[in-house]
Design a protein around this motif. Sequence first.
Motif, short mmCIF file in Angstrom:
data_model
loop_
_atom_site.label_atom_id
_atom_site.label_comp_id
_atom_site.label_asym_id
_atom_site.label_seq_id
_atom_site.Cartn_x
_atom_site.Cartn_y
_atom_site.Cartn_z
N LEU A 294 7.81 13.38 25.06
CA LEU A 294 7.44 11.90 25.43
C LEU A 294 8.15 11.52 26.91
O LEU A 294 7.30 11.02 27.70
CB LEU A 294 7.93 10.88 24.42
CG LEU A 294 7.58 9.48 24.82
CD1 LEU A 294 5.98 9.20 25.01
CD2 LEU A 294 7.99 8.41 23.98
N ASN B 183 10.96 13.55 21.23
CA ASN B 183 11.43 12.54 22.05
C ASN B 183 11.29 13.27 23.69
O ASN B 183 10.98 12.77 24.67
CB ASN B 183 13.05 12.06 21.97
CG ASN B 183 13.04 11.42 20.80
OD1 ASN B 183 11.89 10.82 20.36
ND2 ASN B 183 14.27 11.37 20.20
N ILE C 223 5.78 9.35 17.10
CA ILE C 223 7.01 10.16 16.73
C ILE C 223 7.64 9.68 15.44
O ILE C 223 7.84 10.35 14.73
CB ILE C 223 8.08 9.98 17.85
CG1 ILE C 223 7.67 10.74 19.15
CG2 ILE C 223 9.31 10.09 17.43
CD1 ILE C 223 8.67 10.48 20.51
N GLY D 108 3.33 6.88 22.30
CA GLY D 108 4.17 8.01 21.86
C GLY D 108 5.20 7.79 20.78
O GLY D 108 5.69 8.57 19.83
N THR D 109 5.92 6.65 20.87
CA THR D 109 6.83 6.16 19.93
C THR D 109 6.42 5.83 18.49
O THR D 109 6.75 6.65 17.49
CB THR D 109 7.64 4.75 20.36
OG1 THR D 109 8.09 4.81 21.85
CG2 THR D 109 8.40 4.13 19.30
N LEU E 165 1.55 4.75 27.00
CA LEU E 165 2.06 6.07 26.73
C LEU E 165 3.08 5.78 26.01
O LEU E 165 3.51 6.52 25.01
CB LEU E 165 2.21 6.59 28.12
CG LEU E 165 2.64 8.28 28.01
CD1 LEU E 165 1.87 9.07 27.00
CD2 LEU E 165 2.83 8.93 29.20
N VAL E 166 4.09 5.02 26.36
CA VAL E 166 5.60 4.77 25.52
C VAL E 166 5.18 4.27 24.09
O VAL E 166 5.80 4.62 23.27
CB VAL E 166 6.30 3.90 26.33
CG1 VAL E 166 7.40 3.60 25.44
CG2 VAL E 166 6.88 4.51 27.78
#
Length: 566
Positions: A260, A257, A176, A172-173, A168-169
């Motif tokens: 997330l 951000n 973004i 998501g990064t 997920l991190v």
Amino acid sequence: MTTPDQQMYRTGSGILRTALRRNAGAMAWGTVLMGMYQAAETAFPIALGLIVEHTMRERSLASLGLSIAALAVIITTVSLSWRFGMRILQKANTTEAHRWRVRVAACGLQPVARDVDLKSGEVLTIATEDADQTADIIEVVPLLISALVAVLITAVALGMASVWLGLLVIVGTVAILSILSVISKRIGSGTREQQARVARAGAKVADLITGLRPLHGFGGNHAAFLSYRKVSTEARSQAITVAKVNGAYAGAALALNAVLATAVTLAAGWLAFNGRITIGQLVMAVGLAQFIMEPLKLFSEMPKYVMIARASAERMALVLAAPPVMTPGRERPSAGGDLEVDSVRYGSLRELKFHVPAGEFVAVAAYQPGAAADLASVLAVNVPPGAYEGVVRVSGQETRELSIEAVRERLLVNPYDGEIFAGTLRTNIDPAGAGRMIPEAVEASMLTDVVALHHEGLDYGVRDRGANLSGGQRQRLSLARALAADADILVLHDPTTAVDAVTEQLIARNVAELRRGRTTIVITSSPAFLDAADRVLVLDGGVITAEDTHRNLLTSDENYRLAVAR
């Protein structure tokens, strides 16, 4: 022919590569220290999760003490790594910005060597704002890498608790950055246009300041102010547009951000509720979700700064990569101080010929102000030899064969509107601090009354452009600087137009006495200087029409008498 500098600085990306290569060592150390800072920041919520997982469960004082010591080490690492890392990067940033300012300013101070369609105000903006923003790349890259370190550590730590949290991190990064990269491109193009419009407004201000008095004289100041209002309004509108895009970028980055971080927190809570992660891992996940906001914010802002740095570097390339108008020679003038103008055609000058032997004091009475200005520009090498017909010889050598620096060491042309800069009377007279001929130059230029008027004497403070001096005082200060330089050949262009007749008479005699035995040419219509000269050349219609002493011309030439008699 393209020089190595021009090849290297042809594009903004080339300038950025030069800045990065030149500061590789500082950036490496800065990256290590800032990476330690981000790693220690990331370790803090991980340590809290481990404390909850083990120490609180065991309820051991020894484990608690060890945990507190570990937290102290982490906090110390955070503090020291940030302090020393930013010190290294900011020192390198400031030094690099100074290098670019000096390089751009050097091009601006050599107008004959670069074919740049930019005014002085635009070059000034490039040498200040653009140089600073270009050097910011030195901080941007290490901070970008350190933020990446934090994101990777977070992803790994969460992935060890649950693969889904780590993915997920990462996903998501990437999402973004993909969204924000689109906005950052618009910021880059908008910034380029904004800097161009601000530079044009700066150039317009410089033009207004220089020509305000004559504009006011013939009533053109209102039209000039309207012209400035137009360009400044355009610059303001573009600045507002860029600010809106920056605001949208910052808002989008913050919102994404937060989304997330919220997603990580909710996912960790759901996994803990279903017993798939422990309470300690939940504490770690919640702490990392809050912490990751900072490196993600930093990570997401970096593309914007990269685009701004590139836009500024491309504007610097306009100056640094500009092709030479001429290729200066490498010879130096031989001994002697004679000056010869041979069949020069430029502007209003038509087959202009005259010769001034070494040590002679000659006045040039130009009936047309334009011709006087054209002659001064040619002699000052503000016009490259290839831009006019004929030749100018210094000590028997053509200026096209000499380096510009060598010509200006031997031949000094002091313009009628010589710049006065912020400092003191002393630093304006002797900018290099050589300390030669200052008393003699002050006395010859009749600047003694200005020195005596203030108890600081020569150390009296002067404002930018001589704002706290009168027109006559500024002109005499400029003349003193020219005399103190003690050049082999000195050309003065209307040195006393703002000085009263009595003072002008004294200055003319003093200059003739001080420059005795040194070649001096004064382009003027002042009877005082014409009378003090060994010989007067009459410049009319772009050619020399007569030459003799001032007094002989007064009796023999009716046109001369009408032109110069006051």
